[in-house]
Motif scaffolding. Structure first.
Motif, PDB file in Angstrom:
ATOM      1  N   LEU A  20       0.902  -1.341   0.128  1.00 38.39           N
ATOM      2  CA  LEU A  20       0.216   0.062  -0.123  1.00 38.39           C
ATOM      3  C   LEU A  20       0.931   1.360   0.009  1.00 38.39           C
ATOM      4  CD1 LEU A  20      -2.862  -0.871   2.590  1.00 38.39           C
ATOM      5  CD2 LEU A  20      -2.840  -1.024   0.172  1.00 38.39           C
ATOM      6  N   LEU A  21       2.052   1.146   0.835  1.00 36.62           N
ATOM      7  CA  LEU A  21       2.815   2.454   0.677  1.00 36.62           C
ATOM      8  C   LEU A  21       3.586   2.669  -0.616  1.00 36.62           C
ATOM      9  CD1 LEU A  21       4.713   4.445   2.125  1.00 36.62           C
ATOM     10  CD2 LEU A  21       6.499   2.764   2.482  1.00 36.62           C
ATOM     11  N   VAL A  22       3.857   1.560  -1.263  1.00 39.51           N
ATOM     12  CA  VAL A  22       4.450   1.657  -2.801  1.00 39.51           C
ATOM     13  C   VAL A  22       3.319   2.215  -3.488  1.00 39.51           C
ATOM     14  CG1 VAL A  22       5.339   0.506  -4.582  1.00 39.51           C
ATOM     15  CG2 VAL A  22       6.069   0.014  -2.314  1.00 39.51           C
ATOM     16  N   ARG A  23       2.032   1.824  -3.424  1.00 37.14           N
ATOM     17  CA  ARG A  23       1.051   2.213  -4.458  1.00 37.14           C
ATOM     18  C   ARG A  23       0.968   3.759  -3.995  1.00 37.14           C
ATOM     19  NH1 ARG A  23      -4.888   1.126  -2.466  1.00 37.14           N
ATOM     20  NH2 ARG A  23      -4.369   3.008  -1.410  1.00 37.14           N
ATOM     21  N   ASP A  24       0.915   4.062  -2.853  1.00 39.83           N
ATOM     22  CA  ASP A  24       0.567   5.340  -2.499  1.00 39.83           C
ATOM     23  C   ASP A  24       1.574   6.403  -3.016  1.00 39.83           C
ATOM     24  OD1 ASP A  24      -1.843   4.622  -1.579  1.00 39.83           O
ATOM     25  OD2 ASP A  24      -0.975   4.528   0.597  1.00 39.83           O
ATOM     26  N   LEU A  25       2.885   5.921  -2.943  1.00 42.67           N
ATOM     27  CA  LEU A  25       3.873   6.775  -3.279  1.00 42.67           C
ATOM     28  C   LEU A  25       4.152   6.935  -4.858  1.00 42.67           C
ATOM     29  CD1 LEU A  25       6.907   5.469  -1.233  1.00 42.67           C
ATOM     30  CD2 LEU A  25       6.096   7.869  -1.533  1.00 42.67           C
ATOM     31  N   LEU A  26       3.613   6.000  -5.685  1.00 40.00           N
ATOM     32  CA  LEU A  26       3.590   5.798  -7.058  1.00 40.00           C
ATOM     33  C   LEU A  26       2.486   6.972  -7.459  1.00 40.00           C
ATOM     34  CD1 LEU A  26       4.308   2.198  -8.102  1.00 40.00           C
ATOM     35  CD2 LEU A  26       5.553   4.234  -8.798  1.00 40.00           C
ATOM     36  N   GLN A  27       1.588   6.655  -6.582  1.00 38.09           N
ATOM     37  CA  GLN A  27       0.059   7.701  -7.278  1.00 38.09           C
ATOM     38  C   GLN A  27       0.445   9.162  -6.955  1.00 38.09           C
ATOM     39  OE1 GLN A  27      -3.992   4.778  -6.337  1.00 38.09           O
ATOM     40  NE2 GLN A  27      -3.159   6.180  -4.758  1.00 38.09           N
ATOM     41  N   ALA A  28       1.124   9.571  -5.896  1.00 43.43           N
ATOM     42  CA  ALA A  28       1.566  10.645  -5.544  1.00 43.43           C
ATOM     43  C   ALA A  28       2.667  11.353  -6.495  1.00 43.43           C
ATOM     44  CB  ALA A  28       2.186  10.995  -3.910  1.00 43.43           C
ATOM     45  N   GLU A  29       3.481  10.578  -6.993  1.00 48.18           N
ATOM     46  CA  GLU A  29       4.655  10.708  -7.797  1.00 48.18           C
ATOM     47  C   GLU A  29       4.279  10.962  -9.154  1.00 48.18           C
ATOM     48  OE1 GLU A  29       8.671  11.296  -8.993  1.00 48.18           O
ATOM     49  OE2 GLU A  29       7.585  11.759  -7.103  1.00 48.18           O
ATOM     50  N   LEU A  30       3.229  10.040  -9.650  1.00 44.84           N
ATOM     51  CA  LEU A  30       2.722  10.065 -11.107  1.00 44.84           C
ATOM     52  C   LEU A  30       1.532  10.765 -11.227  1.00 44.84           C
ATOM     53  CD1 LEU A  30       3.256   6.229 -12.139  1.00 44.84           C
ATOM     54  CD2 LEU A  30       4.705   8.114 -12.471  1.00 44.84           C
ATOM     55  N   GLY A  31       0.817  11.009 -10.057  1.00 42.90           N
ATOM     56  CA  GLY A  31      -0.530  11.797 -10.291  1.00 42.90           C
ATOM     57  C   GLY A  31      -1.701  11.056 -11.090  1.00 42.90           C
ATOM     58  N   LEU A  32      -1.233   9.618 -10.877  1.00 43.46           N
ATOM     59  CA  LEU A  32      -2.457   8.689 -11.345  1.00 43.46           C
ATOM     60  C   LEU A  32      -3.039   7.876 -10.494  1.00 43.46           C
ATOM     61  CD1 LEU A  32      -0.137   7.959 -14.776  1.00 43.46           C
ATOM     62  CD2 LEU A  32      -2.253   9.437 -14.702  1.00 43.46           C
ATOM     63  N   ARG A  33      -4.067   6.987 -10.625  1.00 38.56           N
ATOM     64  CA  ARG A  33      -4.691   6.204  -9.902  1.00 38.56           C
ATOM     65  C   ARG A  33      -4.068   4.654 -10.079  1.00 38.56           C
ATOM     66  NH1 ARG A  33      -8.970   2.721  -8.986  1.00 38.56           N
ATOM     67  NH2 ARG A  33      -9.834   2.751  -6.991  1.00 38.56           N
ATOM     68  N   LEU A  34      -3.445   4.059  -9.119  1.00 38.01           N
ATOM     69  CA  LEU A  34      -3.060   2.681  -9.270  1.00 38.01           C
ATOM     70  C   LEU A  34      -3.900   1.871  -8.526  1.00 38.01           C
ATOM     71  CD1 LEU A  34      -0.341   4.543  -9.676  1.00 38.01           C
ATOM     72  CD2 LEU A  34       0.734   2.455 -10.214  1.00 38.01           C
ATOM     73  N   GLU A  35      -3.876   0.618  -8.877  1.00 43.74           N
ATOM     74  CA  GLU A  35      -4.679  -0.309  -7.903  1.00 43.74           C
ATOM     75  C   GLU A  35      -3.642  -1.558  -7.464  1.00 43.74           C
ATOM     76  OE1 GLU A  35      -7.661  -2.196 -10.377  1.00 43.74           O
ATOM     77  OE2 GLU A  35      -6.553  -2.027 -11.973  1.00 43.74           O
ATOM     78  N   THR A  36      -3.892  -2.209  -6.425  1.00 45.96           N
ATOM     79  CA  THR A  36      -3.147  -3.220  -5.825  1.00 45.96           C
ATOM     80  C   THR A  36      -3.869  -4.531  -6.724  1.00 45.96           C
ATOM     81  OG1 THR A  36      -4.745  -3.591  -3.862  1.00 45.96           O
ATOM     82  CG2 THR A  36      -2.516  -2.630  -3.496  1.00 45.96           C
TER      83      THR A  36
END
Length: 812
Positions: A20-36
């Motif tokens: 969840l931490l990795v997903r949240d960091l990527l979302q913040a960095e890319l400005g896109l929504r990711l999913e587990t």
């Protein structure tokens, strides 16, 4: 939130937390929504970006905190073979291991079968950099920032830690197992908006853990934390105007019953303090209580009812359920962070047995904690951990019995049995004295001081908590260091009480061995059935045919009466204020009048079967001596006197004698009244129910009211001159307002000077905190937003699959 460049403590994250931490960091960095993404063990995908009908980014998470490349290389090589040729999307690898640039180049060669480039390989240093760029992600990942090295250093090397070490240590120990629910942001919002939050719920549901996480959050934000224990006046002693302080009062209405929990007039003082907290933006107040006791309090305590603090949804968070996903995560965290063997962990995966545990009717976080903590010592032949856990949930009574009978030595069992009779934290010396009394009655060898110390060390954590405090045991000897002992698991009190229902003869040696009056008062609570059942123990119901929610051990009234008289003049075992670390504590002073009132109350509750006529006459004689004594050398306790008179009247004592004593007591107290409390007590004595009316009653009422109104004017002047803060003004106003309510003249009470001074303090206070609020409101709002943000959940099955391979491999 995080300060400096010191690494965070990733070991407190589970593999699922890390994803969840990795997903949240990527979302913040890319400005896109990711999913587990739950692909199964061999999928090689933990997080993905799916757009325009195709996968564009595949992320594999390897949670290997503290490990170097050489230690995880073999694991990466196995992973590379699994995913080779399977993905055309950009592939990314994120690990909590430490990687150099040379390591990353070698990893690209290992993963040559997928599109993995050096910039898409993140080690712990890359994660650290991204967290500094996106602090809101760290706020959301509560366990990461609260146990980060920087936060821990701030906590452990500050004056805050010296003051609240026991609280912080216990809270940090629970933090890695904690599962965020909507209760956290809701309670934070209550504290921000109203400064008070009462967390209510059934035993074992996690009230204290939630409260501790709130306290940790505030401590990390620079608030000073204090814990009240047995008396709300603890808070008054450490109140500092204009300082950010958060106060915690655990089980503020008692763990098992309302009876005698709140000390004399404490309900009024608690109401006053709640009012002060609501008005003061520099203060926060977190309280916990069992839900059924909260319902009783709304009916019993009039001052609390008046301020609506016990029936107002703005202040109360009812912790009454967890979603299936939250229950699963709580179970998962307790197993993942436990000392259970790999075989034990894997047993819950076979046949998806964790589902039976998660959905069990008796599921509670406290039972899950107890089960995972005791399995390795259970010596259950042929029983897997999954079987042990299921049987423990199926019959919690039997679980406690196994632990008590088979995991503990006889001296440890005796020590816990005796500890259950103490109402509060107890001095180790007092506990040992009471243990010796019980062992002497049982004709077994007395446990030595060294053996008691050794037993407490073995019981530490699962059963008891010990703490060092400075105490004044004797004014001539001054301060000394002492060890205090308390239960760390309140469920044990319930277990002892229920076990005595099935073994009533056990009560006799316990009573005969008691060395302190308060122990016997606790046992009387058991007998009254005021210890509520935490859960349905079906076997007990079958054996004793219970038809109610109460269990009642039977005792001998005459045996109890003998023990009460034997301990009547013994020192109190109660040590109030023991959780306030920077205060030197004293043994609570006992009053003979209060003990007489307590004995008479037991006599009344036993349908007047406890005392003989001769013993009642002795109580009357003691009361006569107190009422007729010189008040300067022997001040009368009007509160206890009023209770004694009322109970004696119900006991059938001579009416004329009691009326004479009441009239004398009224003359004594009204001869020199200097506090609102004394006017309050005088009025209650004047209108004592069940007694013949005073001669010229209305004249006495009017005279008392007139005298009180004159007293209020003087009180207003003196207290306004003495007041050093708005909260002191508030307290003084509330004291006379409460007495005015008792006297039936609430609208005639005027305190213009105190009102004016309070307003001046409040204006100054508001200016002082305007900048604080402006600086923190957006941050707090952001914290609530990220905590409330919807999150894609991996399936429960996928989460538990990570237990299959132990620590060395955490494939998603």
């Amino acid at each position: 939130m995080h300060h400096g460049g010191v690494a965070r403590n990733y070991a407190d994250l589970s593999p699922y937390d890390f994803e969840l931490l990795v997903r949240d960091l990527l979302q913040a960095e890319l400005g896109l929504r990711l999913e587990t993404f739950p692909p199964g063990r061999d999928g090689g995908v933990d997080v993905r970006l799916h757009r325009d009908g195709s996968e564009q980014l595949i992320v594999q998470c390897k949670h290997t905190p503290g490990k170097r490349f050489s230690e995880i290389k073999g694991q990466l090589e196995r992973e590379a073979k699994k995913v080779s040729g399977r993905f055309t999307a950009t592939y990314m690898l994120v690990t909590t291991g430490s990687l150099t640039r040379a390591n990353k180049i070698e990893i690209t060669k290992i993963f040559k079968g997928v599109n993995l480039k050096e910039p898409e390989i993140w080690g712990v240093d890359d994660i650290e950099n991204l967290l500094r760029r996106h602090p809101s992600v760290e706020q959301k990942n509560f366990k990461l920032w609260i146990t980060s090295t920087a936060t821990l250093q701030m906590l452990l090397h500050s004056a805050i830690y010296q003051r609240s070490s026991g609280l912080i240590d216990h809270a940090l120990n629970q933090a890695h197992k904690y599962v965020h629910t909507e209760a956290f942001p809701i309670s934070l919002e209550m504290l921000e908006g109203h400064h008070v939050c009462v967390i209510s719920g059934e035993p074992g549901i996690g009230k204290t853990t939630l409260a501790e996480m709130l306290i940790l959050h505030h401590i990390a934000e620079g608030w000073q934390a204090y814990v009240a224990s047995e008396d709300v006046s603890d808070i008054d002693k450490v109140w500092r105007p204009n300082e950010k302080q958060i106060f915690f009062y655990d089980d503020f209405l008692g763990q098992n019953s309302l009876t005698d929990k709140l000390n004399k007039n404490e309900d009024g003082r608690l109401a006053q303090i709640i009012q002060r907290m609501k008005r003061d933006p520099s203060k926060r107040f977190v309280l916990t209580t069992r839900e059924y006791i909260l319902r009783q309090a709304a009916q019993v305590y009039e001052p609390l009812r008046r301020i609506s603090a016990v029936n107002d949804d703005r202040f109360i968070l009812k912790l009454d359920h967890y979603t299936p996903g939250q229950r699963a995560l709580i179970l998962y965290n307790h197993i993942y962070f436990s000392k259970l063997s790999l075989v034990a962990r894997q047993s819950v995966i076979e046949g998806q047995l964790y589902r039976k545990l998660v959905n069990h009717r008796n599921y509670s976080p406290r039972l899950i904690e107890l089960i995972t903590a005791t399995y390795e010592d259970s010596s259950s032949p042929g029983q897997t951990f999954a079987e042990y856990a299921h049987s423990g949930l199926e019959d919690p009574e039997h679980l406690w019995n196994i632990i008590f009978e088979y995991q503990l030595s006889e001296s440890e069992r005796n020590l816990l049995l005796v500890l259950a009779t103490f109402p509060t934290d107890v001095l180790q010396d007092d506990l040992q004295e009471a243990l010796a009394g019980y062992e002497s009655v049982r004709c077994v060898r007395n446990t030595t001081s060294r053996e008691v110390l050794s037993a407490l060390k073995r019981l530490q954590g699962t059963f008891v908590t010990t703490m060092q405090r400075k105490i004044v045991a004797d004014d001539e000897l001054g301060e000394s260091l002492a060890t205090l002992v308390r239960f760390s698991n309140p469920s044990f009190n319930d277990y002892i009480c229920r076990s005595l229902v099935l073994n009533p003869r056990e009560l006799t040696p316990i009573i005969e061995g008691c060395q302190f009056f308060e122990q016997l008062e606790t046992i009387w609570q058991w007998h009254l059935g005021l210890f509520a059942k935490s859960y349905h123990a079906h076997k007990i119901e079958e054996q004793i045919n219970l038809t109610s929610e109460r269990v009642i051990p039977i005792l001998s009234p005459r045996g109890l009466a003998a023990a009460l008289h034997r301990t009547m003049s013994r020192n109190s075992c109660q040590i109030p204020g023991t959780q306030i670390v920077n205060l030197t504590v004293r043994r609570k002073r006992f009053y003979a009048a209060s003990r007489d009132a307590s004995i008479l109350k037991m006599h009344s509750d036993s349908n007047f079967s406890l005392l003989t006529n001769q013993e009642i006459e002795q109580i009357i004689e003691r009361l006569e001596r107190r009422v007729q004594a010189d008040p300067e050398t022997f001040p009368i306790d009007t509160y206890a006197t009023r209770s004694i008179l009322s109970l004696l009247m119900r006991s059938g004592a001579r009416v004329a004698q009691l009326v004479r004593l009441r009239d004398q007591a009224y003359e004594v107290i009204t001869s020199d009244m200097s506090t609102p409390d004394e006017y309050d007590e005088a009025w209650r004595l004047l209108t004592l129910e069940g007694f013949p009316l005073f001669a010229e009653l209305e004249e006495k009422k009017n005279a008392l009211r007139d005298e009180f109104l004159a007293f209020v004017k003087d009180w207003d002047r003196v207290k306004s001159e003495e007041a050093a803060s708005g909260s002191e003004c508030e307290n003084a106003i509330e004291e006379v307002a409460s007495a005015g309510h008792t006297l039936g003249i609430p609208y005639e009470i005027r305190t213009p000077l105190l009102d004016e001074v309070r307003e001046q303090f409040d204006d100054e206070h508001d200016r002082h905190f305007e900048e604080y609020y402006q600086g923190s409101s957006s941050q707090n709002s952001s914290l609530r937003d990220v905590l409330n943000e919807a999150s894609d959940k991996r399936s429960v099955d996928e989460i538990f699959e990570t237990l299959r391979w132990g620590e060395s491999s955490t494939d998603g």
